[in-house]
Design a protein around this motif. Structure first.
Motif, PDB file in Angstrom:
ATOM      1  N   SER A 130      43.276  59.023  28.666  1.00  0.00           N
ATOM      2  CA  SER A 130      42.193  58.637  29.565  1.00  0.00           C
ATOM      3  C   SER A 130      41.993  59.802  30.529  1.00  0.00           C
ATOM      4  O   SER A 130      42.543  60.881  30.316  1.00  0.00           O
ATOM      5  CB  SER A 130      42.521  57.332  30.303  1.00  0.00           C
TER       6      SER A 130
ATOM      7  N   PRO B  89      34.772  54.247  27.910  1.00  0.00           N
ATOM      8  CA  PRO B  89      35.897  53.968  27.010  1.00  0.00           C
ATOM      9  C   PRO B  89      35.526  54.264  25.559  1.00  0.00           C
ATOM     10  O   PRO B  89      34.744  53.539  24.953  1.00  0.00           O
ATOM     11  CB  PRO B  89      36.170  52.484  27.233  1.00  0.00           C
TER      12      PRO B  89
ATOM     13  N   SER C 227      40.007  48.179  30.288  1.00  0.00           N
ATOM     14  CA  SER C 227      40.501  49.315  29.511  1.00  0.00           C
ATOM     15  C   SER C 227      41.828  48.989  28.840  1.00  0.00           C
ATOM     16  O   SER C 227      42.099  49.448  27.726  1.00  0.00           O
ATOM     17  CB  SER C 227      40.636  50.561  30.397  1.00  0.00           C
TER      18      SER C 227
END
Length: 333
Positions: A145, A154, A220
């Motif tokens: 990330s 994402p 996420s």
């Protein structure tokens, strides 16, 4: 060739489920015969493919560690055919320090592959993965990330590769991961990357960017958990059906997707992640931090597309990545 000093405390070839460590001897001021203990879980059930799943290649990225901790806890041998090797904190020293690079030697694990068996701590970790774990794997999933300095839509992504059949296999696995966005990624600096060493060994490789800002969100984390199981099902290791939702395809057809700051200062975003932008549209301003009354430096989209990544902290330095624009293609679902 020097032998790597890292040794697993769990069997890698035996059926069953084992939690243990990759033990890296590390002599330091407070422990002359100490070791870096990198957590690892191995789940094996008979013959079949091997999946290598890794998180915290950079120590300030958390979706991977969350998803892999839960998978290591939940996954049982009777659910699979083959083997799953789970390393939630690949760069364990950096993870413990919540930093991108290792506090031991200042090295970025994702820029020093293939590493060295007789090198520093980070180089030894890279060498162990390059020479021991990756050759065992048929498919590799490495979570990323944005860490503390970037924020991403994402997405799961594949790379443009010289071998068409390998590229197609990677794209199929990335589509199976089924993140909200699916990206064909053009790296701006792939020398020394884990991605490169895995792909050069002919493996199917999936990587992600699932958020950022040095934290994870409930959304996420859910994406990361679902993706791991989907990839294992796709590989024929885990029984079940792939869970699919709509995924927007993105592409990065050129280096002009990347936008870099040419001055330092205070960032004023003019568009948000996921916004459509046209070529030439203002996307950010950078204000000086040491005075008022000065005109800010304005930055413009170098191509039309969707804002896929942005600089995260409010302050930026010269040379930092300010924004990334991807182009939209067809749906992946």
């Amino acid at each position: 060739m020097n032998a790597n000093p890292i040794t697993p405390t769990v069997p890698l070839e035996k059926d069953g489920k084992y939690h243990g460590f990759l033990r890296l001897p590390h002599s330091r001021n407070d422990s002359a015969w100490g070791a870096v203990m990198i957590p690892v879980t191995v789940v094996r059930n008979g013959d079949g493919p091997t999946a290598l799943l890794t998180g915290a290649n950079h120590g300030d990225e958390y979706e991977g560690p969350i998803a892999l901790q839960r998978l290591a806890h939940e996954l049982q041998p009777e659910e699979i055919s083959g083997r799953v090797i789970i390393v939630p904190y690949m760069n364990f020293p950096a993870f413990r320090a919540a930093t991108r690079v290792s506090p031991i030697d200042g090295m970025n694990l994702n820029r020093i592959f293939p590493g060295r068996a007789d090198g520093s701590a980070t180089e030894k970790i890279a060498d162990y993965f390059h020479n021991i774990l990756v050759p065992m794997a048929d498919i590799v999933l490495d979570y990323h990330s944005g860490g503390k300095t970037l924020d991403f839509l994402p997405f799961a992504c594949a790379h443009y590769l010289d071998t068409q059949t390998q590229q197609e296999a990677c794209i199929a696995a990335v589509e199976a991961f089924n993140a909200p966005y699916t990206l064909m990624l053009r790296e701006i600096d792939n020398v020394g990357m884990y991605d490169t060493t895995v792909e050069m060994q002919g493996k199917v490789f999936v990587t992600t960017e699932l958020g950022g800002g040095g934290t994870a969100t409930a959304r996420s984390a859910r994406i990361a958990r679902k993706g791991a199981r989907n990839v294992l099902i796709h590989a024929g290791i885990l029984r079940g059906e792939i869970e699919r939702e709509p995924s927007l395809m993105l592409d990065m057809p050129g280096n002009d997707c990347y936008h870099f700051a040419t001055s330092e200062g205070l960032v004023e975003p003019l568009v948000d992640l996921g916004d459509q932008v046209s070529q030439g549209q203002p996307i950010a301003k950078i204000w000086p931090v040491d005075r008022t009354g000065v005109v800010p430096l304005e930055y413009f989209a170098q191509r039309a597309g969707i804002l896929a990544a942005r600089h995260f902290p409010g302050l930026i330095q010269t040379g930092d990545c300010l924004a990334v624009i991807g182009t939209t293609t067809a749906s992946a679902a």
